[in-house]
Design an enzyme around this catalytic site. Sequence first.
Site, PDB file in Angstrom:
ATOM      1  N   LYS A 226      26.088  -5.177  -2.138  1.00  0.00           N
ATOM      2  CA  LYS A 226      27.555  -5.239  -2.178  1.00  0.00           C
ATOM      3  C   LYS A 226      28.182  -4.563  -0.962  1.00  0.00           C
ATOM      4  CE  LYS A 226      27.394  -4.889  -7.214  1.00  0.00           C
ATOM      5  NZ  LYS A 226      27.674  -3.980  -8.324  1.00  0.00           N
TER       6      LYS A 226
ATOM      7  N   ARG B 142       0.793  -1.231   0.000  1.00  0.00           N
ATOM      8  CA  ARG B 142       0.000   0.000   0.000  1.00  0.00           C
ATOM      9  C   ARG B 142       0.823   1.278   0.000  1.00  0.00           C
ATOM     10  NH1 ARG B 142      -3.073  -3.553   1.680  1.00  0.00           N
ATOM     11  NH2 ARG B 142      -1.309  -4.033   2.995  1.00  0.00           N
ATOM     12  N   THR B 143       1.756   1.380   0.936  1.00  0.00           N
ATOM     13  CA  THR B 143       2.489   2.642   1.056  1.00  0.00           C
ATOM     14  C   THR B 143       3.273   2.900  -0.226  1.00  0.00           C
ATOM     15  OG1 THR B 143       2.642   2.248   3.418  1.00  0.00           O
ATOM     16  CG2 THR B 143       4.067   3.949   2.535  1.00  0.00           C
TER      17      THR B 143
ATOM     18  N   ARG C  39      11.644   3.497   2.944  1.00  0.00           N
ATOM     19  CA  ARG C  39      11.279   2.593   4.047  1.00  0.00           C
ATOM     20  C   ARG C  39      12.498   1.740   4.347  1.00  0.00           C
ATOM     21  NH1 ARG C  39       5.900  -1.001   4.415  1.00  0.00           N
ATOM     22  NH2 ARG C  39       5.165   1.055   5.063  1.00  0.00           N
TER      23      ARG C  39
ATOM     24  N   HIS D 150       5.945   5.938  11.303  1.00  0.00           N
ATOM     25  CA  HIS D 150       5.411   5.877   9.941  1.00  0.00           C
ATOM     26  C   HIS D 150       4.473   7.078   9.800  1.00  0.00           C
ATOM     27  CE1 HIS D 150       3.844   4.551   6.239  1.00  0.00           C
ATOM     28  NE2 HIS D 150       3.477   3.318   6.525  1.00  0.00           N
TER      29      HIS D 150
HETATM   30  C1  NCD Z   1       2.133  -0.724   8.268  1.00  0.00           C
HETATM   31  C2  NCD Z   1       3.639  -0.633   8.347  1.00  0.00           C
HETATM   32  O1  NCD Z   1       4.345  -0.945   7.383  1.00  0.00           O
HETATM   33  O2  NCD Z   1       4.095  -0.192   9.381  1.00  0.00           O
HETATM   34  N1  NCD Z   1       1.676  -0.905   6.979  1.00  0.00           N
HETATM   35  C3  NCD Z   1       1.403   0.208   6.245  1.00  0.00           C
HETATM   36  O3  NCD Z   1       2.277   0.888   5.784  1.00  0.00           O
HETATM   37  N2  NCD Z   1       0.134   0.562   6.106  1.00  0.00           N
HETATM   38  C4  NCD Z   1       1.539  -1.640   9.221  1.00  0.00           C
HETATM   39  C5  NCD Z   1       2.031  -3.053   9.297  1.00  0.00           C
HETATM   40  O4  NCD Z   1       2.883  -3.471   8.527  1.00  0.00           O
HETATM   41  O5  NCD Z   1       1.513  -3.754  10.161  1.00  0.00           O
END
Ligand code: NCD
Length: 317
Positions: free
Chosen positions: A95, A65-66, A116, A144
């Site tokens: 590497k 999703r993100t 991320r 997040h």
């Molecule tokens: C979350 C995350 O990655 O922290 N997912 C997201 O980005 N909506 C929640 C999760 O992974 O549980």
Amino acid sequence: MKLNNKKKSILKGKDIISFGQLDTKALSMIFKTANKMKKTFTNKQTRELLKDKIVTLLFFEPSSRTFSSFAAAAKRLGAQTIEYQNPMQTSSAVKGETLEDTIKVFSVYSDLIIMRHPEIGAAEKAANATETPIINAGDGSSEHPTQALLDLYTMLNKFDRLSHLKGVIAGDLLYGRTVHSLLKGLSLYPGNTIYLLSPQRLQLPRELFNLISKKINLIEISNENQIPENCNFWYWTRVQKERFSNLKEYEKIKHSFVINPELLKKKGGKQTIIMHPLPRVGEIHAAIDSDPRAVYLTEQIRNGLYVRMALLNLILR
Ligand code: NCD
């Protein structure tokens, strides 16, 4: 609807690393811009707002999703994207390249980097390595912030306010980074009361508990019977399997608290919205999905797109 006004955005050129750096002024600007994005979603003007920009998505941890909603947001605004999923398998990181070097290179190619990473503090490290704006799309179990933005925007749309709300946040409060950012957000508005429901082992980190409870009312509970009636929201989360070294321990507590039709009937209010950052792995029964109070597969997803479009526009223009 005028999106290209000449007033300079207070977020222009800024990094978004922690929710702690945002105040209510910045939030209302983001939410107002998100409203505009919602209304002008398909306009030609909106589709060209970032037509001269390139955005890098650098995701060292799995995401659907993100990653996709940031990619869609950038493309909806006319930006081009460099998309890197799993750089640990496919890039020079494998590497042994340092994060700083990777960031410096991508900052030459692009105008903004969305990252991320599994390490706490990685987003800050990246931001210190470059002048190019960095958006933290999750750094380990820490934060997040953009998920919390869309969560708050969803609440604002439902309740027309972000103060004096009563809610339950349940699941993995120790490792759940969306919860950490969301609580920082909710603590900016007066009068909120949040019930924290988790197994003992997954309680909110003490430092964060102390910080937030100076500003709003936090009440730790340990079973569903203690959920108060008529909450504005229930925010459920999955237990973060990837943070456990002992998988038996994970298995034991992964389904400590589950929303099923019985619990919703017993404790849910008529207006209680049911939220989840997703992915869910059994914490909410599929039977709940069609309940009009469930917003995790509908409004939260749509709002994620508007809020991320707003953020990209405010940082890049
Ligand atoms: C979350 C995350 O990655 O922290 N997912 C997201 O980005 N909506 C929640 C999760 O992974 O549980």
